[in-house]
Design an enzyme around this catalytic site. Structure first.
Site, PDB file in Angstrom:
ATOM      1  CB  CYS A  22       6.848 -15.974 -42.817  1.00 48.18           C
ATOM      2  SG  CYS A  22       5.693 -16.516 -44.109  1.00 48.18           S
ATOM      3  CG  HIS A  62       7.659 -11.901 -45.229  1.00 54.09           C
ATOM      4  ND1 HIS A  62       8.652 -12.849 -45.125  1.00 54.09           N
ATOM      5  CD2 HIS A  62       6.565 -12.544 -45.699  1.00 54.09           C
ATOM      6  CE1 HIS A  62       8.193 -14.018 -45.532  1.00 54.09           C
ATOM      7  NE2 HIS A  62       6.924 -13.865 -45.884  1.00 54.09           N
ATOM      8  CD  GLU A  93      11.492 -10.789 -44.421  1.00 52.63           C
ATOM      9  OE1 GLU A  93      11.135 -11.793 -45.076  1.00 52.63           O
ATOM     10  OE2 GLU A  93      11.056 -10.531 -43.273  1.00 52.63           O
TER      11      GLU A  93
END
Length: 205
Positions: free
Chosen positions: A81, A185, A187
């Site tokens: 990001c 992202h 994650e």
């Protein structure tokens, strides 16, 4: 050992948990000496470009340690990001702020021509690899979670590895040698994101 750089970025703990979920040995660190000794480096990032750049540069010798380990030592690097956006020459959020200058380009506000397109670009969207990146060992096509109002306008097409679409084509990933950055992202991207992190652990650029 993976050095997960702690400079006040908002997604630090979620990235840490995702890396641990794929079996990584992670050191969350603000110590440049740990970064110099790391096998791989991950730079997370949430918030404004200006704030993240300021936070990173506020850690004495951290930028120098990252540059030395990546560009001289050859350690694989992943920016996530705003961590990816910081690879640029500069960001234009809240005024012009210098980036790391590792990949030529600047970070600009997303300005779609269709007023119905909402900013920020938020939610799940496709990641489409460019032809020259089809064989990249880490990036894959799929659907990932995005959350950003600014985008990386890379100067050299060869540095763009993947694109997404949000009223216009936006850079989803950049890559050069042992440096990789993703706008999305991993994650928060469930199996697709964890797969990227797993491949990053095995990556030998």
């Amino acid at each position: 050992m993976i050095a997960l750089v702690d400079y006040g970025a908002g997604n630090l703990h979620s990235v840490h948990n995702a890396l641990r979920a794929v079996g990584a040995n992670v050191s969350v660190t603000a110590d440049p000496n740990v970064v110099r000794a790391a096998d791989r480096i991950v730079l997370p990032g949430v918030g404004s470009f200006k704030a993240c750049a300021k936070g990173l540069r506020a850690i004495p010798h951290m930028v120098e340690a990252m540059t030395e380990r990546v560009h001289i030592g050859g350690a694989p690097f992943l920016g996530i990001c705003v961590g990816m956006q910081l690879l640029s020459d500069r960001g234009l959020e809240h005024g012009a702020t210098p980036g790391l200058g590792w990949i030529a380009g600047e970070v600009r506000l997303i300005e779609p021509s269709d007023p119905a397109i909402k900013i920020p670009h938020m939610g799940w969207n496709d990641v489409a690899l460019l032809h020259h990146a089809k064989a990249h060992a880490v990036i894959d096509e799929g659907e990932a979670y995005f959350l950003h109002s600014y985008h990386f306008a890379a100067e050299n097409p060869s540095d763009i590895a993947a694109m997404t679409d949000h009223g216009e084509g936006l850079v989803a990933a950049v890559a050069r040698d042992n440096v990789l950055g993703v706008q999305y992202h991993p994650e928060k991207s469930q199996a697709y994101g964890l797969g990227l992190l797993e491949r990053f652990l095995e990556w030998k650029p």
